[in-house]
Design an enzyme around this catalytic site. Structure first.
Site, PDB file in Angstrom:
ATOM      1  N   HIS A 102      -7.921 -15.320   7.947  1.00  0.00           N
ATOM      2  CA  HIS A 102      -8.664 -16.513   7.507  1.00  0.00           C
ATOM      3  C   HIS A 102      -7.791 -17.355   6.594  1.00  0.00           C
ATOM      4  O   HIS A 102      -8.067 -18.537   6.372  1.00  0.00           O
ATOM      5  CB  HIS A 102      -9.966 -16.110   6.796  1.00  0.00           C
ATOM      6  N   LYS A 142      -0.968 -10.571   4.388  1.00  0.00           N
ATOM      7  CA  LYS A 142      -0.107  -9.936   3.382  1.00  0.00           C
ATOM      8  C   LYS A 142      -0.470  -8.474   3.206  1.00  0.00           C
ATOM      9  O   LYS A 142      -1.638  -8.106   3.224  1.00  0.00           O
ATOM     10  CB  LYS A 142      -0.329 -10.690   2.057  1.00  0.00           C
ATOM     11  N   ASP A 182      -8.426 -14.198  -5.667  1.00  0.00           N
ATOM     12  CA  ASP A 182      -8.036 -15.587  -5.393  1.00  0.00           C
ATOM     13  C   ASP A 182      -6.572 -15.739  -5.045  1.00  0.00           C
ATOM     14  O   ASP A 182      -5.881 -16.635  -5.568  1.00  0.00           O
ATOM     15  CB  ASP A 182      -8.348 -16.490  -6.609  1.00  0.00           C
ATOM     16  N   LYS A 232      -1.262  -4.650   6.841  1.00  0.00           N
ATOM     17  CA  LYS A 232      -0.588  -3.461   6.314  1.00  0.00           C
ATOM     18  C   LYS A 232       0.279  -2.859   7.402  1.00  0.00           C
ATOM     19  O   LYS A 232      -0.009  -3.016   8.596  1.00  0.00           O
ATOM     20  CB  LYS A 232      -1.625  -2.411   5.871  1.00  0.00           C
ATOM     21  N   SER A 278       3.205 -10.629  -6.000  1.00  0.00           N
ATOM     22  CA  SER A 278       3.855 -10.950  -4.715  1.00  0.00           C
ATOM     23  C   SER A 278       3.576 -12.406  -4.340  1.00  0.00           C
ATOM     24  O   SER A 278       4.435 -13.096  -3.798  1.00  0.00           O
ATOM     25  CB  SER A 278       3.313 -10.046  -3.606  1.00  0.00           C
TER      26      SER A 278
HETATM   27  P1  NAD Z   1       5.341   5.768  -4.558  1.00  0.00           P
HETATM   28  O1  NAD Z   1       5.861   6.376  -3.313  1.00  0.00           O
HETATM   29  O2  NAD Z   1       6.277   4.986  -5.424  1.00  0.00           O
HETATM   30  O3  NAD Z   1       4.674   6.879  -5.500  1.00  0.00           O
HETATM   31  C1  NAD Z   1       3.797   7.867  -5.044  1.00  0.00           C
HETATM   32  C2  NAD Z   1       3.933   9.043  -5.989  1.00  0.00           C
HETATM   33  O4  NAD Z   1       2.979  10.040  -5.623  1.00  0.00           O
HETATM   34  C3  NAD Z   1       5.326   9.703  -5.929  1.00  0.00           C
HETATM   35  O5  NAD Z   1       5.783   9.978  -7.227  1.00  0.00           O
HETATM   36  C4  NAD Z   1       5.061  10.975  -5.147  1.00  0.00           C
HETATM   37  O6  NAD Z   1       5.984  12.017  -5.447  1.00  0.00           O
HETATM   38  C5  NAD Z   1       3.645  11.300  -5.603  1.00  0.00           C
HETATM   39  N1  NAD Z   1       2.957  12.238  -4.729  1.00  0.00           N
HETATM   40  C6  NAD Z   1       3.155  12.447  -3.397  1.00  0.00           C
HETATM   41  N2  NAD Z   1       2.355  13.424  -2.974  1.00  0.00           N
HETATM   42  C7  NAD Z   1       1.641  13.853  -4.036  1.00  0.00           C
HETATM   43  C8  NAD Z   1       0.659  14.864  -4.224  1.00  0.00           C
HETATM   44  N3  NAD Z   1       0.267  15.623  -3.238  1.00  0.00           N
HETATM   45  N4  NAD Z   1       0.126  15.004  -5.456  1.00  0.00           N
HETATM   46  C9  NAD Z   1       0.527  14.222  -6.480  1.00  0.00           C
HETATM   47  N5  NAD Z   1       1.476  13.265  -6.370  1.00  0.00           N
HETATM   48  C10 NAD Z   1       2.020  13.088  -5.154  1.00  0.00           C
HETATM   49  O7  NAD Z   1       4.093   4.888  -4.107  1.00  0.00           O
HETATM   50  P2  NAD Z   1       3.391   3.717  -4.919  1.00  0.00           P
HETATM   51  O8  NAD Z   1       3.954   2.426  -4.444  1.00  0.00           O
HETATM   52  O9  NAD Z   1       3.381   4.035  -6.368  1.00  0.00           O
HETATM   53  O10 NAD Z   1       1.909   3.807  -4.312  1.00  0.00           O
HETATM   54  C11 NAD Z   1       0.954   4.732  -4.787  1.00  0.00           C
HETATM   55  C12 NAD Z   1      -0.430   4.276  -4.381  1.00  0.00           C
HETATM   56  O11 NAD Z   1      -0.673   2.974  -4.902  1.00  0.00           O
HETATM   57  C13 NAD Z   1      -0.666   4.168  -2.877  1.00  0.00           C
HETATM   58  O12 NAD Z   1      -2.011   4.473  -2.603  1.00  0.00           O
HETATM   59  C14 NAD Z   1      -0.412   2.701  -2.606  1.00  0.00           C
HETATM   60  O13 NAD Z   1      -1.055   2.244  -1.412  1.00  0.00           O
HETATM   61  C15 NAD Z   1      -1.033   2.095  -3.847  1.00  0.00           C
HETATM   62  N6  NAD Z   1      -0.556   0.737  -4.158  1.00  0.00           N
HETATM   63  C16 NAD Z   1       0.765   0.476  -4.349  1.00  0.00           C
HETATM   64  C17 NAD Z   1       1.171  -0.820  -4.676  1.00  0.00           C
HETATM   65  C18 NAD Z   1       2.621  -1.166  -4.991  1.00  0.00           C
HETATM   66  O14 NAD Z   1       2.866  -2.294  -5.437  1.00  0.00           O
HETATM   67  N7  NAD Z   1       3.573  -0.266  -4.840  1.00  0.00           N
HETATM   68  C19 NAD Z   1       0.213  -1.840  -4.773  1.00  0.00           C
HETATM   69  C20 NAD Z   1      -1.137  -1.543  -4.581  1.00  0.00           C
HETATM   70  C21 NAD Z   1      -1.496  -0.242  -4.278  1.00  0.00           C
END
Ligand code: NAD
Length: 476
Positions: free
Chosen positions: A68, A73, A102, A109, A368
């Site tokens: 939309h 993103k 907003d 994804k 972003s």
């Molecule tokens: P990342 O890979 O940098 O970090 C994930 C961490 O979780 C790592 O340290 C990893 O070792 C740990 N991990 C893996 N398996 C595990 C387990 N079984 N128990 C405990 N810890 C475990 O990823 P991220 O970018 O920090 O993303 C983490 C979450 O945040 C995801 O759900 C992602 O979709 C969400 N997210 C990330 C962003 C971003 O900007 N990176 C934005 C919005 C949401």
């Protein structure tokens, strides 16, 4: 949809159940509701890469939930468990998240089924570039159509490879840097993007504590994070920055850190930086960290007593098997989908307050958005106005001093300085997180039928997406 009594449902179904609950509080025609809820399209790709003389095959996905607003993103995830259902659920969450805060994007994804720990840097570069090439060919990457970002298992390094692959295949696109966000600053990235999701989580938590009704609802006290006992799962990009800022800027106590190879607990709190440095030096693990008590079964510590539990690793970690044993008063969803729909029903009954992912981790996409604007405008934020503002501020200080008031030196340097990019990024992020929470808060407390902050947030998001489609009309 009715929820089966004991069966745990998929991540996508969980997101869709929340959608249905939010929809029930709104007046939107059935056909439009279906259109908003369904994933618009998903591309699955299989490709070979030669690694150390051997051909390996990979499978990946890029899903567009809604367009939309364009571009769509959302991050790209590299993980050994990723699948189409997960990618579609995450794409849907992106649509609702962008609408809620907003940010004028649709939701998308991507995911690649891979264990990045098994490959060296050169192999990862080859695989990432090939995946990017496949997506570029089908217009699933481009500054005007679809813009990936980092997620689990990816970071600045992968985003640089994607940007440079795109530039090689679209040499006439002068906006090529806007094809992906989360890049290093030296390659068109923006100051503050790496910390953005974590900092956004903290801004969201600070705003939560400014509203006494919510604090009381969670059986917590006070109006700040000072001294609050926090458990964090995942010390990756999101978890590390969240925990570090909470400890160093807000005086919260990080009493437990959970990782893939175990968990550590210390009632007296950890230094997040110390644990993080240990993790970097020990192949990404925390086992063997010299302080605190070690737990082999990391997930056990999710059930430990604390003020705030912050799952910041992956989805589904709080589910119907452990939900009843959760002792946290407040759960702050830094990860996407860490609480299943079933678990949420149980936690609601128990009176545990949840600040939902769709709001709380939106800091990443917000910054972003700033990066994308910077790339399209080809100028860094603050470049035009910084010195002008500095001069104006000094004139203002001079005028005050001429009227007889002497200002302290440290105040002069603070007031005098013009904003640099990081100041503007943090200010825009803080403003977004504060305003959005206020809207969620107002809807939750004003309308009895809105049963949780998640439903309040989702209903605001759905309304906004509906409004965009309604104004555009259905074509042809
Ligand atoms: P990342 O890979 O940098 O970090 C994930 C961490 O979780 C790592 O340290 C990893 O070792 C740990 N991990 C893996 N398996 C595990 C387990 N079984 N128990 C405990 N810890 C475990 O990823 P991220 O970018 O920090 O993303 C983490 C979450 O945040 C995801 O759900 C992602 O979709 C969400 N997210 C990330 C962003 C971003 O900007 N990176 C934005 C919005 C949401």
């Amino acid at each position: 949809m009715t929820v089966p009594p004991d069966k745990e449902i998929s991540f996508l179904e969980s997101v869709n159940f929340s959608f249905d609950m939010a929809l029930a509080t709104l007046d939107i025609p059935e056909g439009m509701a279906q259109y908003i809820k369904n994933v618009n399209n998903v591309y699955q790709v299989r490709f070979p890469v030669k690694i150390n003389g051997k051909i390996e095959n990979f499978v990946g996905w890029r899903s567009v939930h809604s367009d939309h607003q364009l571009p769509a993103k959302g991050g790209i995830r590299f993980a050994p468990t990723v699948n189409q259902n997960e990618v579609e659920a995450l794409a849907a969450l992106m649509s609702y998240k962008c609408a809620l805060v907003d940010v004028p994007f649709g939701g998308s994804k991507g995911g690649l089924l891979i264990d990045p720990k098994k490959y060296d840097r050169d192999a990862m570069e080859k695989i990432t570039r090939r995946f990017a090439f496949e997506l570029i060919q089908k217009d699933y990457i481009g500054s005007g159509v679809n813009v990936p970002a980092p997620d689990m298992g990816t970071g600045q390094r992968e985003m640089s490879w994607i940007a440079s692959t795109y530039a090689a295949h679209r040499p006439k696109d002068t906006d090529y840097l806007g094809c992906v966000t989360g890049k290093p600053v030296s390659l068109g990235g923006i100051q503050g993007r790496t910390e953005a999701t974590g900092r956004g989580v903290v801004f969201g938590l600070r705003e939560f504590f400014r509203h006494p009704e919510g604090v009381k609802l969670a059986n917590l006290e006070g109006n700040s994070l000072e001294g609050k006992e926090v458990i964090i799962q995942g010390l990756g990009n999101v978890g590390y920055h969240t925990a570090k800022i909470l400890e160093e800027e807000d005086g919260a106590k990080i009493i437990a850190i959970l990782e893939w190879d175990g968990a550590i607990f210390d009632k007296n709190a950890f230094s997040v930086e110390e644990v993080f440095r240990y993790k970097v030096e020990n192949k990404g693990g925390i086992k063997g960290f010299p302080k605190g008590k070690y737990y082999e079964n990391s997930a056990e510590l999710l059930e430990q007593e604390c003020d705030i539990l912050i799952p910041a690793a992956m989805e589904g970690v709080i589910n119907q098997t452990n939900a009843r044993r959760i002792q946290a008063k407040l759960i702050a969803e830094a990860a996407n989908g860490p609480i299943t729909f079933k678990a949420e029903t149980i936690l609601n009954e128990m009176g545990v307050v949840i600040i939902p992912d769709v709001y709380l981790n939106a800091g990443g996409v917000t910054v972003s958005y700033f990066e994308w604007i910077k790339n399209l405008s080809h100028i860094r934020f603050g470049r035009m106005e910084r010195r002008y503002e500095e001069n104006q501020n000094h004139l203002f200080i001079k005028a005050i001093e001429q009227s007889g008031t002497k200002l302290p030196k440290n105040l002069i340097s603070q007031i005098g300085r013009g904003p640099v990019e990081i100041d503007l990024v943090r200010s825009g992020l803080d403003d977004t997180m504060q305003n959005t929470f206020q809207r969620i808060h107002d809807r939750y407390w004003a309308e009895k039928k809105v049963g949780s902050y998640r439903i309040a947030a989702m209903s605001i998001a759905i309304e906004k997406i509906y409004d965009s489609y309604r104004i555009m009309g259905i074509y042809p």
